[in-house]
Design an enzyme around this catalytic site. Structure first.
Site, PDB file in Angstrom:
ATOM      1  N   SER A 134      52.250  57.706   9.032  1.00  0.00           N
ATOM      2  CA  SER A 134      52.964  59.403   9.877  1.00  0.00           C
ATOM      3  C   SER A 134      52.072  59.976   9.110  1.00  0.00           C
ATOM      4  CB  SER A 134      54.346  60.016   9.791  1.00  0.00           C
ATOM      5  OG  SER A 134      54.361  60.828   9.964  1.00  0.00           O
ATOM      6  N   LYS A 160      50.254  57.702  12.982  1.00  0.00           N
ATOM      7  CA  LYS A 160      51.173  58.602  14.192  1.00  0.00           C
ATOM      8  C   LYS A 160      50.979  60.332  13.862  1.00  0.00           C
ATOM      9  CE  LYS A 160      55.877  59.870  13.620  1.00  0.00           C
ATOM     10  NZ  LYS A 160      57.358  59.125  13.565  1.00  0.00           N
ATOM     11  N   LEU A 161      50.713  61.266  14.761  1.00  0.00           N
ATOM     12  CA  LEU A 161      50.358  62.413  14.567  1.00  0.00           C
ATOM     13  C   LEU A 161      51.314  63.218  14.718  1.00  0.00           C
ATOM     14  CD1 LEU A 161      46.237  62.885  15.540  1.00  0.00           C
ATOM     15  CD2 LEU A 161      47.039  62.281  13.628  1.00  0.00           C
ATOM     16  N   LYS A 162      51.807  63.578  14.089  1.00  0.00           N
ATOM     17  CA  LYS A 162      52.717  65.359  14.255  1.00  0.00           C
ATOM     18  C   LYS A 162      52.446  66.845  14.823  1.00  0.00           C
ATOM     19  CE  LYS A 162      56.552  63.293  11.629  1.00  0.00           C
ATOM     20  NZ  LYS A 162      57.426  63.550  12.363  1.00  0.00           N
ATOM     21  N   ASP A 187      54.667  62.799  17.444  1.00  0.00           N
ATOM     22  CA  ASP A 187      56.288  63.105  17.035  1.00  0.00           C
ATOM     23  C   ASP A 187      56.072  64.570  16.915  1.00  0.00           C
ATOM     24  OD1 ASP A 187      58.331  63.830  16.299  1.00  0.00           O
ATOM     25  OD2 ASP A 187      57.963  61.923  14.338  1.00  0.00           O
ATOM     26  N   ASN A 189      58.974  66.333  17.321  1.00  0.00           N
ATOM     27  CA  ASN A 189      60.254  66.538  16.305  1.00  0.00           C
ATOM     28  C   ASN A 189      60.780  67.683  16.994  1.00  0.00           C
ATOM     29  OD1 ASN A 189      58.386  65.636  13.336  1.00  0.00           O
ATOM     30  ND2 ASN A 189      60.869  65.076  14.004  1.00  0.00           N
ATOM     31  N   GLU A 212      57.031  60.884  20.812  1.00  0.00           N
ATOM     32  CA  GLU A 212      58.329  60.526  20.312  1.00  0.00           C
ATOM     33  C   GLU A 212      59.162  61.802  19.826  1.00  0.00           C
ATOM     34  OE1 GLU A 212      57.492  59.269  16.133  1.00  0.00           O
ATOM     35  OE2 GLU A 212      60.246  59.544  15.588  1.00  0.00           O
ATOM     36  N   ASP A 237      63.975  59.563  18.925  1.00  0.00           N
ATOM     37  CA  ASP A 237      64.291  60.193  17.702  1.00  0.00           C
ATOM     38  C   ASP A 237      65.807  60.103  17.394  1.00  0.00           C
ATOM     39  OD1 ASP A 237      64.912  59.693  14.778  1.00  0.00           O
ATOM     40  OD2 ASP A 237      62.955  61.238  14.302  1.00  0.00           O
ATOM     41  N   LYS A 261      66.146  54.116  12.771  1.00  0.00           N
ATOM     42  CA  LYS A 261      66.612  54.564  11.306  1.00  0.00           C
ATOM     43  C   LYS A 261      67.189  54.581  10.833  1.00  0.00           C
ATOM     44  CE  LYS A 261      63.168  58.690  11.400  1.00  0.00           C
ATOM     45  NZ  LYS A 261      62.887  59.877  11.288  1.00  0.00           N
ATOM     46  N   GLY A 289      61.865  56.394   9.442  1.00  0.00           N
ATOM     47  CA  GLY A 289      60.487  56.331   7.819  1.00  0.00           C
ATOM     48  C   GLY A 289      60.893  58.008   7.540  1.00  0.00           C
TER      49      GLY A 289
HETATM   50  O1  NPG Z   1      56.786  57.351   6.142  1.00  0.00           O
HETATM   51  O2  NPG Z   1      58.533  57.926   5.620  1.00  0.00           O
HETATM   52  C1  NPG Z   1      57.742  58.085   6.633  1.00  0.00           C
HETATM   53  C2  NPG Z   1      58.170  59.552   7.350  1.00  0.00           C
HETATM   54  C3  NPG Z   1      57.299  59.582   8.443  1.00  0.00           C
HETATM   55  O3  NPG Z   1      57.144  61.228   9.817  1.00  0.00           O
HETATM   56  C4  NPG Z   1      57.795  60.665   9.622  1.00  0.00           C
HETATM   57  N1  NPG Z   1      59.656  60.822   9.638  1.00  0.00           N
HETATM   58  O4  NPG Z   1      60.497  62.813  11.619  1.00  0.00           O
HETATM   59  O5  NPG Z   1      60.468  60.754  11.878  1.00  0.00           O
HETATM   60  C5  NPG Z   1      59.829  62.016  11.357  1.00  0.00           C
HETATM   61  C6  NPG Z   1      59.705  61.919  10.187  1.00  0.00           C
HETATM   62  C7  NPG Z   1      61.273  62.908   8.996  1.00  0.00           C
HETATM   63  C8  NPG Z   1      60.648  62.126   6.992  1.00  0.00           C
HETATM   64  C9  NPG Z   1      61.524  63.242   9.243  1.00  0.00           C
HETATM   65  C10 NPG Z   1      61.819  62.731   6.652  1.00  0.00           C
HETATM   66  C11 NPG Z   1      62.933  63.969   7.900  1.00  0.00           C
HETATM   67  C12 NPG Z   1      63.016  63.605   7.410  1.00  0.00           C
END
Ligand code: NPG
Length: 365
Positions: A134, A160-162, A187, A189, A212, A237, A261, A289
């Site tokens: 990510s 995966k690009l935020k 993603d 969020n 996502e 998610d 998750k 993750g």
């Molecule tokens: O590789 O663990 C990893 C991070 C993956 O992008 C990732 N996690 O929105 O999924 C998500 C994000 C996240 C990380 C969300 C930490 C909440 C806390």
């Protein structure tokens, strides 16, 4: 088995690089770990709650409080199996990340005691899992391309690009132009609204695996409406906190893929039910993750070896997150991580290192 005590601790770990999402930037982690001390031996659990309630309503101080005052007291002293934990904790609403941590520790103790691994217990069908990575929001496209190139050189099998409004189509276009048809997904969020549908459809020509969580978590119906306006599969998610949420979202047509998750849904046992439901409905899943240490990573990698985890997960190597892990590090080989085979989580905690980064500790008995 009897749960005799739970040792709780908070540890501080610095990320190797800042990680920016649509809800904030993270450089340090303050992680809550629990150790279940049972009549049959010990087991570890990791709570994925962050420091602030910005990903979901949960946060680490609240998880610590609810575990001490409401969850652990409901489990101490009497006969208990991991499979009983969720039902015993049902009177407490929400707090799934806290519940997941204690259930994980009890499950680890139980499986270690009987010499069974998480992977075997989940019915793993592979010995290693394909890994994605990510990639956070960067301050420029040039820097993003350097980061993505570095991860591809390390062998990651999916990027995966935020994204967020103002950082979406252009970064995707740049990564596609530079790296060709590498498996790619984005993603958000929860950063968009349904009125952004036309804009999000501009991602369609790039052949992404999925978008996502584009919309806020409670807007499940709006995700179904969005799915009619964009061709890229929608993945949920934050909206999926339970088997019931997953059932409803699939039925509504709100998602064609689900990010599993275990921490978000209250534990590995609920996550397994979501996996099974999705398998039955023909909905592929992948392992999310939450920047876990080797403890959480061990469980996630084991679960990602189940049959319907057909897309690479956010199960990156330890070195993607931390200079030094609290267990033996997870190392990428040909873009994959090995599923631990030892009893329970199959990893050993480096006690001396753990103690050196612990800033709070309490035993609840
Ligand atoms: O590789 O663990 C990893 C991070 C993956 O992008 C990732 N996690 O929105 O999924 C998500 C994000 C996240 C990380 C969300 C930490 C909440 C806390």
């Amino acid at each position: 088995m009897k749960l005799q005590a739970v040792e709780m601790r908070r540890i501080g770990m610095s990320l190797v690089a800042p990680f920016e999402t649509s809800f904030g930037v993270q450089t340090e982690r303050d992680i809550l770990l629990v150790k279940a001390i049972t009549s049959e031996g010990e087991g570890w659990g990791e709570c994925v709650a962050g420091e602030e309630p910005t990903y979901s309503s949960e946060y680490v101080d609240a998880a610590q409080h609810v575990l001490i005052h409401h969850l652990i007291p409901r489990l101490l002293g009497s006969e208990l199996e991991a499979g009983d934990v969720a039902a015993r904790l049902r009177p407490v609403h929400g707090h799934r990340m806290a519940k997941a941590a204690i259930e994980m520790a009890v499950l680890d103790a139980e499986l270690r005691a009987r010499g069974d691994s998480f992977g075997h217990f989940f019915g793993a069908v592979r010995q290693e899992v394909d890994c994605g990575v990510s990639v956070g929001i960067h301050s420029s496209i040039a820097e993003l391309l350097v980061t993505v190139g570095g991860y591809l050189d390390q062998g990651y099998r999916r990027i995966k690009l935020k994204i967020k409004p103002g950082w979406d189509v252009e970064p995707v276009r740049a990564v596609r132009e530079k790296f060709g048809d590498v498996p790619l997904q984005v993603d958000a969020n929860t950063a968009y609204s349904l009125s952004d549908a036309e804009h999000l459809a501009k991602l369609d020509p790039f052949g992404l695996l999925l978008i996502e969580q584009p919309l806020p978590e409670e807007l499940v119906l709006a995700h179904a409406q969005l799915a009619k306006k964009v061709q890229t599969p929608i993945c949920l998610d934050e909206s999926i906190e339970s088997l019931q949420n997953a059932t409803d979202a699939i039925e509504l047509g709100a998602c064609r893929v689900i990010n599993v998750k275990p921490g978000r849904v209250g534990g590995y046992l609920e996550a397994r039910k979501i996996h099974d439901l999705c398998a039955e409905k023909g909905v592929p899943v992948w392992m999310g993750g939450m920047l876990e240490t080797g403890i959480g990573r061990a469980g996630n990698v084991a679960m990602a070896a189940m049959a319907n985890f057909t897309l690479p997960g956010d199960t990156s190597a330890s070195a993607r997150y931390y200079h030094r892990d609290i267990t033996e590090p997870f190392v990428l080989h040909d873009g994959r991580l090995k599923v631990p085979t030892g009893a329970g989580l199959g990893v050993t905690v480096d006690q001396e290192f753990l103690d050196s980064i612990t800033h709070w500790k309490q035993t609840v008995a």
